[in-house]
Design an enzyme around this catalytic site. Structure first.
Site, PDB file in Angstrom:
ATOM      1  N   GLU B 299       0.822  -1.209   0.000  1.00  0.00           N
ATOM      2  CA  GLU B 299       0.000   0.000   0.000  1.00  0.00           C
ATOM      3  C   GLU B 299       0.857   1.260   0.000  1.00  0.00           C
ATOM      4  O   GLU B 299       0.677   2.155   0.826  1.00  0.00           O
ATOM      5  CB  GLU B 299      -0.967  -0.013   1.195  1.00  0.00           C
ATOM      6  CG  GLU B 299      -1.997  -1.143   1.093  1.00  0.00           C
ATOM      7  CD  GLU B 299      -2.955  -1.224   2.272  1.00  0.00           C
ATOM      8  OE1 GLU B 299      -2.614  -0.718   3.352  1.00  0.00           O
ATOM      9  OE2 GLU B 299      -4.037  -1.809   2.099  1.00  0.00           O
ATOM     10  N   ASP B 378      -8.411  -9.152   4.214  1.00  0.00           N
ATOM     11  CA  ASP B 378      -8.129  -8.113   5.197  1.00  0.00           C
ATOM     12  C   ASP B 378      -9.183  -8.078   6.296  1.00  0.00           C
ATOM     13  O   ASP B 378     -10.014  -7.180   6.302  1.00  0.00           O
ATOM     14  CB  ASP B 378      -8.042  -6.761   4.507  1.00  0.00           C
ATOM     15  CG  ASP B 378      -7.475  -5.669   5.416  1.00  0.00           C
ATOM     16  OD1 ASP B 378      -6.863  -6.021   6.435  1.00  0.00           O
ATOM     17  OD2 ASP B 378      -7.649  -4.485   5.093  1.00  0.00           O
ATOM     18  N   GLU B 406     -12.493  -3.096  12.499  1.00  0.00           N
ATOM     19  CA  GLU B 406     -12.543  -2.318  11.260  1.00  0.00           C
ATOM     20  C   GLU B 406     -13.682  -2.766  10.342  1.00  0.00           C
ATOM     21  O   GLU B 406     -14.428  -1.950   9.822  1.00  0.00           O
ATOM     22  CB  GLU B 406     -11.198  -2.437  10.528  1.00  0.00           C
ATOM     23  CG  GLU B 406     -11.170  -1.727   9.185  1.00  0.00           C
ATOM     24  CD  GLU B 406      -9.803  -1.775   8.516  1.00  0.00           C
ATOM     25  OE1 GLU B 406      -8.849  -2.306   9.109  1.00  0.00           O
ATOM     26  OE2 GLU B 406      -9.707  -1.267   7.384  1.00  0.00           O
TER      27      GLU B 406
END
Lengths: 692, 692
Positions: B299, B378, B406
């Site tokens: 990323e 993820d 998340e």
């Protein structure tokens, strides 16, 4: 900041045609001026001298007596510079003798050979200013002056720019870098840049600016206090020199937040007094302060609703405070339920402004203007004209455009918006029968408004080229020119801008104008089909996200399912929004047969197999326009790069980069939209092109 | 900060059962301790004294000689406190005599009546610490001590918390307020709060913490310099007292950015020397510094790829610098192409970590550990276990969980994650045939790793209750307990936590445990069906947006069209991802018939009419689970409010508010997902319920 990027359309490029330059030089070498101490007229003459130095290599001498045989005479006609009213000539279209208003000018050429003179008569210093800029346009586009005889007056009284700049230096919906006015909670005090901005605005006839975002945050709430007014007065001073009046966006809840008053109720005496005192203080600092721009009871901004009052109560309270000073209240009509439940199909955001405001017609004070966005939603690439225009005959109105390309490519895609704006201005509302175009409503002529005009959200920022995309300068330019005279053509404005910006090479002019004129249809074609709107990434509003606003609280839906798409806003089966228009518009939009293709999905929910007037089905139209649009975007890049060698490297590179991005992004748009609708409809492309 | 919210599971509530309190008081009134100057053991005794004061109203006296007839004897057994290895007892399950490691403890009750004693033997000061916290758990849950005879050792060596805290005070994916460590680019120096956090972590056996985000920004890049190390050493000092070793996330490009070296090439001698010098300096300040956590070439973070090097080159270079000091490099495997073209169906993000790292097996130095997220994507609400586990037999491995919710409701929805984590730990990879569960890989036993363990992203912040949602405290608690012993049951951990946090009222325990145990399945049911994942709002990852990640660059797609949905990851027709597993997992996932329902759409693209093992079609499953899920979410609120009068008002209100929001939001989820799939599939709900 002396680059071609920065100079925008005030390049004042040297005139290489020696013969032409000689004629211009002879006429302009001596300026005979009687400027009555007008700072504005003097700024105009200064602009003329700088421009002549740059274009002709001469610095005109200023004199009050005629000594040369050829000269440029500049005078202010009216006895009262503020209110020039004497009959002085015919208008440019020969429509009979007209009175020259304070902002009007007459430009006349007399004599010939070595004995000629050019006479500029301004209705006031502002008239001189606009006349000089007009003259400089003629020079920069290499026009002959011989036989010149024009009288021009602005059609619209209020010609305004709204800055959505925040004190922290950000610009809401700004795509050209940070604010030129603010950074880190303070004024930049970059007066040179502000002056150059004022020059740009004045050069196209704009005469008003609100300098802070309509969403007024903590610091900006205090702009109307002694803490900030001295600095703001300095800003006002710069703009004043260019005929531009300064306005502030205010926080309706200011009495409560900074006034030490326990309420902001507009009918509360203490509140009313606080606003009066505040107005007094503002005018102490800025005697010609324009007034307030107000976003109230909209998207969580405070307003009169909190106290059970309505918009008229709120606006009139502010109007009362400004009235003794001649100030105006510009009250925005962008009011709707932004906490809507997407499951509730009976609420229609498009209806909101009309439903909120028409019942209040006649209740607003004389110095209140309602500012109405061009469409009922929010600056989409295509939407119908707001039905509010013409529906409030007893209320002053301002039309609001958005020069910032929030929904039209954010100055990363080229999208020349003048053609869109012209469609709005030329739209016949039928408010008083045929011939009730929007432009006649907002210029005040149809309903005899005391104040009216056109405002727009600015697209400028700290970027070297002001507007992010250099070609987006054309929108700022075009806005000013169009508002000065809504009858100008989009093509004509594009050509003016191109000549001033890039010069008079005919190939170059043709290529750039062609690009500009194609750009809005191209942008529409690869983005939002048939007026449906809102298929964009939430918050940023950049890039495709077909369902991005579909299940949200913003009242922005397309209702696409496997069978069809569109919003039923008809009277019989839909939200009834069509009935807000005057006939025959109401019937036309309400009818599936008569509704124009480009707005079909705004008004009707139809199957993908519905056949358009074009003969294509809706689904095939979507595929075709998206394939064609992406190809056309690539064509823009190709057209532009053909100018290599003609355009200076700085601007060539800047625009090339943006156009390359646009071409790539257009393919992304094409593929997302086509794939979305292919996956949903299952209908294959008739031409068998790749859909993912 | 003395509220029940803040105290979390270290409430130490007064024990009102007088008989029980008397027994406890008799046993704990005198502490006979020989703590060998161990700061950790002394902190443990201090904790014991505070807890006894609170629970029993006594403050145990500390003595080195026995004077009372009943007492609590605390000793450190091993001659070498760091490496306690002597055989001292049987383990709790009676599985024969075991050696007591440095972190192990034995807790034994002897005698009876007025002549009893409790003996705690720690393999080191840390063993004492864990033993004391274990004892306090027994007390707080009102367990008898008579006959107690247990030996415990942590199953995993590295039991780590990763803070994703930024120097500016924000927490990446933090849902509990700002950082407790930083604000405005500086350390908060709120040592009391840090100490309380250390107590919480130590109480559940955690022994390592990295204190800054794996995305290392400008300021944090300098944490490894003399400018910041003195303050970080103070932090390390606090954590050290609770047996917790401090780590830092580093910026791989630090030599270039702050080192004055013109490159960060891991094979460049100057770079290598810079890291060695840096390591020396760090250890001067923090002699027991744990090492570096590294997110590289992921990323947009810098890494060895820029220099044509691979992950082994990068990790080994850092490892070499830390080796002389005994430090570790924890190198994350979250590496994938985050600039993927959604139109390219051949690239599969799920494959990335395996494809990147397995070729490097055997090339990493002994003090490098690869940190592998539990799943290949993820931290989704449901995804398969990463095929990397077991595939690198010559490489130290750490499993990474995310306690921060998340993708599981962001601590606004209750979602007890221990059951999810247990599924991962109990997953049989078949790496060495049957019995090759993930837990045996990451505890190092299956492949004999030198270092290994489990890490997780923290869910705490400055909020009074640490975790935003008070019930989310259970996840932090549960993580520690599960990592200490992966064979503990999710129910058992939930019950422990509930008793410590809310007390021993059996109704209350049953209600809260029931809520926790149902919460993950409930969250899954109204959000993401059948393992498909990613139907969430981009960036925020909160709330439904079915197409939010569908046309993006993140490699996260569901490919839903009007006929079906799911990602074909089979070998024959898909991306071939299934082949990354050992048999029989590979064949099981690859087969449409054998693939478990809950992961069906992760591995296969199927028509909406596909019949699940449950007997339902996919589309009906989607409808049913969403209707049921929203109802169950409402049920959680109902269950909780039944505890009014039992739970203190502070926590009752806090949790009630969150649960009410959850119930409302679950309806939104239900309606968006159902509407999306109804509009797309056209299949009506078999039960005729409302779909919009």
């Amino acid at each position: 900041m002396n680059s071609t990027l920065y100079q925008a359309w005030l390049q004042y490029a040297p005139i290489k045609d020696e013969e032409l330059a000689a004629v211009y030089s002879r006429l302009l070498g001596t300026v005979v001026a009687d400027l009555q101490q007008s700072r504005v007229a003097n700024a105009a003459i200064q602009e003329l001298r700088n421009a002549c130095r740059s274009m002709l290599g001469i610095v005109p001498s200023i004199t009050s007596e005629v000594r040369a045989s050829s000269y440029f005479e500049v005078r202010i006609h009216a006895a009262d510079a503020e209110e020039g009213t004497e009959e002085i000539g015919e208008d440019s279209m020969g429509a009979g003798r007209v009175r020259l208003g304070a902002e009007g000018f007459r430009l006349e050429h007399r004599g010939h050979g070595q004995q000629e003179k050019l006479i500029l008569t301004g209705g006031s210093g502002k008239g001189v200013l606009y006349g000089v800029f007009h003259l400089l346009r003629l020079l920069a586009s290499h026009q002959p002056l011989t036989g010149l005889n024009i009288t021009e007056q602005p059609v619209n009284g209020l010609r305004m720019i709204n800055q959505w700049d925040n004190a922290d230096g950000s610009v809401e919906r700004g795509y050209s870098g940070h604010s030129i006015f603010y950074e880190n909670g303070r004024f930049t005090e970059n007066w040179d840049r502000v002056r150059d901005y004022a020059r740009l605005l004045a050069s196209v006839g704009l005469n008003a600016i609100s300098i802070n975002n309509v969403n007024v945050h903590e610091i900006e709430t205090k702009f109307i206090t002694a803490e900030y007014l001295p600095t703001i007065a300095q800003l006002a001073d710069i703009f004043r020199e260019y005929g531009i009046t300064l306005y502030l966006s205010i926080n309706f809840a200011a009495p409560l937040h900074i006034g030490g008053v326990p309420t902001s109720d507009p009918l509360n005496e203490e509140v009313r007094q606080w606003w009066k005192d505040t107005a007094d203080e503002i005018y102490d600092h800025i005697p010609d302060f324009g007034g307030f721009v107000v976003k109230a009871d909209s998207e969580h901004r405070p307003g009169p609703f909190a106290y059970g009052r309505d918009h008229a109560d709120g606006a009139n309270m502010l109007a009362e405070a400004l009235e003794p000073h001649g100030g105006l209240v510009i009250w925005r009509c962008f009011v709707y339920n932004c906490m809507q439940d997407w499951r509730d199909r009976s609420t229609d955001r498009a209806r909101a402004a009309y439903d909120h405001f028409t019942p209040l017609d006649g209740r607003f004070k004389d110095n209140v203007l309602l500012q109405i966005k061009n469409g009922p939603m929010d600056f989409q690439v295509r939407e119908p004209v707001s039905p509010l225009f013409g529906s409030m005959k007893e209320t002053n109105q301002v039309l609001e455009f958005q020069i910032a390309q929030e929904y039209t490519g954010q100055q990363r895609h080229v999208c020349y918006l003048v053609p869109q704006w012209k469609e709005v201005l030329d739209f016949d509302t039928y408010a008083n029968g045929t011939g009730s175009e929007v432009k006649k409503i907002v210029d005040g002529s149809l309903h005899g408004m005391k104040y009216s005009g056109i405002a727009a959200v600015s697209n400028i920022g700290k970027d070297e080229n002001w507007t992010g995309h250099t070609l987006a300068q054309a929108n700022l330019y075009g806005f000013g020119r169009l508002v000065w005279n809504p009858d100008m053509s989009a093509e004509g404005i594009a050509e003016e801008w191109t000549r001033l910006t890039f010069g008079n090479d005919e190939t170059e002019v043709a290529v750039v104008c062609g690009m500009l004129m194609r750009s809005w249809p191209i942008y529409e074609s690869y983005t939002s089909p048939l007026g449906v709107g809102w298929m964009i990434t939430p918050h940023t509003h950049y890039g495709p996200d077909v369902d991005g606003y579909e299940y949200s609280r913003w009242g922005t839906y397309h209702f696409a399912d496997r069978d069809g798409i569109g919003v039923d806003r008809t009277v019989a089966t839909g939200t009834g929004y069509t009935a807000q228009y005057f006939e025959p518009n109401a019937a036309r939009y309400d009818s599936l047969e008569d509704c124009p293709d480009e707005l079909l999905l705004f008004f009707h929910h139809v199957p993908y197999s519905h056949v358009l007037k074009s003969g294509k089905t809706v689904i095939q139209h979507i595929y075709d326009t998206h394939f064609e649009g992406a190809e056309a975007a690539a064509g823009l890049l190709k057209a532009w790069t053909s100018l290599a060698g003609k355009v200076d490297l700085e601007r060539l590179t800047q625009v090339t980069e943006r156009l390359a991005d646009q071409a790539e992004h257009a393919k992304h748009w094409r593929d997302v939209i086509n794939t979305y609708f292919y996956r949903k409809s299952g209908v294959p492309d008739a031409q068998g092109r790749t859909i993912y």
